[in-house]
Enzyme design. Sequence first.
Site, short mmCIF file in Angstrom:
data_model
loop_
_atom_site.label_atom_id
_atom_site.label_comp_id
_atom_site.label_asym_id
_atom_site.label_seq_id
_atom_site.Cartn_x
_atom_site.Cartn_y
_atom_site.Cartn_z
N GLU A 464 28.29 17.18 -1.78
CA GLU A 464 29.49 18.26 -1.97
C GLU A 464 30.28 18.61 -0.73
OE1 GLU A 464 30.30 21.38 -5.57
OE2 GLU A 464 28.27 20.82 -5.06
N GLU A 739 23.43 30.48 -2.80
CA GLU A 739 24.35 30.32 -3.97
C GLU A 739 23.89 30.87 -5.19
OE1 GLU A 739 26.43 26.32 -5.92
OE2 GLU A 739 24.61 26.05 -5.14
#
Length: 871
Positions: A464, A739
């Site tokens: 990502e 996260e």
Amino acid sequence: MSDPTVTVVRLRTDDDSGLTATANATPRLSWSLAADRSGVLQRGYEVQVAPDPGFADPVSSGEVDSDVVVDHDWPAAPLTSRQVAYWRVRVRTDQGWTAWGEPACVEAALLEDADWTARPVFLAGDRGRDGVGPAPLLRREFELPAEPVSARLYLTALGVHRTTLNGRPVGDELLEPGWTSYRDRLLYATHDVTALLRAGRNVLAGSVGDGWFRGNLGWDRLRDFYGDASALLAQLEVRCADGSTVTVSTDEHWRGGYGAVRAADLYDGCDIDLREEPVGWAEAGFDDAGWEPVGTLPLPAGLSQRALPPVRVLQEIEPQVSELSDGTLAVDAGQNVTGWLRLRVTGPSGARVTVRHAEVLDEKGRLVTTLLRSARATDTVVLAGGTADLEPEFTFHGFRYAEVEVPPGVTVDAVRVAVVASDLRRTGQFSCSNPRVDQLFSNVIWSQRDNFLSIPTDCPQRDERLGWTGDIMAFAPTAAANFDSRAFLDSWLTDVGIEQLPSGGVPMVVPNCLTGEFPSPLPQADGAAGWADAVTVVPAALFRAHGSRDLLRRHVGSMQRWVDYVAGLLAEDGTWSGYLQLGDWLDPNAPPERPFEAVTDRDYVATVFVAHSARLLAATCRELGRGPDADRYAALGDRVAQAAWAKWADLAPTTQTGCALAIVFGSAPDAELPALGDALAGLVRASGGRIGTGFLGTPFVLPALTATGHLAEAYQLLLNEECPGWLYQIRHGATTMWERWDGILADGSVHPGQMADGSTMSSFNHYAYGAVASWLYESVAGLSPAAPGYREVLVAPQPGGGLTRAAASIETEYGPASVGWSTDGATLTVDVTLPPGTTGRFAVPAGWSPQQPVALLGSGQHTLLLTGAGA
């Protein structure tokens, strides 16, 4: 009248690249003041510009009334390409004129496309290849008739490059030119390379990797997204002692081949075979007759010099190294980082050394690689025999742990961890008496450092590493305090404007490489609430931290297009309803596999963000002297806020995010704020201090509690060590921000990160929840800007939570500002330092009384003594 007690120092422009030249023909000018006395104020200034350091025939701004030291006009004619000019400043203070400060030199880069004779060069065999392949080597020998007096190298690539002159690197920058919206903007660098050249034979040589230009991007592993050829663009201009000039440009006369880098990808890592490196290829005299001729490409669109700091190796860490039962070397950096390993190895030719990376270990002490998804995150090196220093090229990894597979006959003599990121200047510091809070702050710093690599990424380890707009929206105020992020985020905002859709919508990621839509039965707008609002929030945060109206001028158009677009999507009741939204993403109460299903209504969140952005835009327009626009957007913000409250007044008090957004965004009527604060405090107490917010609510929950007088509950949230909570992560060994609140589960196992679509999503280096550090600066220590750029400083410490001391400092545009306090319970001592040119306002914390009246604070040092109510 003169003021010999004040000196003008730290002259600078809006270019923070550290390069020889600037891309701005009319640089914005800033300076700071040093003083031998307190209470210094700037009342005005004069800037002179001249073609020589003696200022024999200067152009003057004349006397300009101004009490700010940042973002002033260039008073002379715009610079032309390659032009060199000198500028100096004197300041009129509250006691008279200072002497002229030491002058600064500014040199213009290549400002017009017509200045470029070079064209990008590539190898035909490299163009259009399937998958990764060897990195092209490109070279050109040339002759200088005499010793060089001055030499400039203008340099970039389609891809990422490593370039040398006579075998010596032209700089220590990495992964140049970084990632921008390449189709419309490609950055180059200007290097002073005079010391690398000599009379006679020289060689300019470069290697080019795929990088972001044509390497894998995103979980769909898009390749060749911007083009199918890696190419080097270089223009060397030399002035020699005999008066001659020599220009060496990338053109059809260059030749190319391949070397040791057999494959390099940002996600997958680097494969090197040292046996394949042509000996001496970067030195003059190498026989390249057998190499290929090159092809040329048109000059790229949007060439401009980089104005932000480059990516560099920022530090080295000596890790712990142990041997596993199978002979593999286990490396623990002790810190989650972005970068790679540097190894010194000895072994026979043909032996292969393999390095794998991960953020966390499983219960057996081995790497957890499932969270990397498709990213291979592996470097390999085939030795050429003997001792060699090894490190990868054209890649980076996010990791704390690594495993090094060493074949028989190979010894590893040294292991170091290179920390790699954009080289932003550290500006903010915080400490307190609670070591776990200090560790939390350290984690915030590391996550910002690790993810500010060319662009603000979401995470540095999996497939990502994208510029998600929602993450930086949440984090921007903290980012601007921790590091000098102005030029870095200004550059990124330029790409936001480029990527902005014709409708005015803003993509989820910038640069935008996402294709397709999210699967959903709901209609999808050109942007999502909280994510697209980065276009208003980030410029506002930078203006608050740095005071640059020029930055607002550059980005107000993007701000306006977004607000106008989303205003057109409002329903008849004035709310933004019925569209797909990510909402309060990763709310800990949402199903872990469906993090968009937060407990706070997504349409409510979307609507209050419309009001917030409209009001930020109104404030921006007012700063820029656009009164009618300011009134129009302020009225829009008020209408939307009223519509939100009319529809969700009963819902907002039921969730932490609902309360926090209503309080901080002002979407609730003033009369409702005390009740909302009480409701939020009650939710915190009922949860035992566990946080209940996701990406969009977390930045605002502690400020909302503080603003409504519920400091005890704010500290309860901060100091809670159960999941979900900031210190829960610390208790489980976090060295960066996670996260997911529960990245490590209560039993110590790693969260699998399973999503409803079958993918995985769990990173241990994601800065969004690090937005808490803004509250540490502004409320715990009590240091915040009361006027843009810290021209006025608010000193408002909020002791609590059992802390006995706290301190923060920020290197502002004016200089270092700091607040530190300590208490024994009966007395509170507050030490304040304000830089010259600033003033301060002291807000007395609840429950304390100053021992003497506190007036407006001037620059200099102050010690304030307060007595507790029970003393």
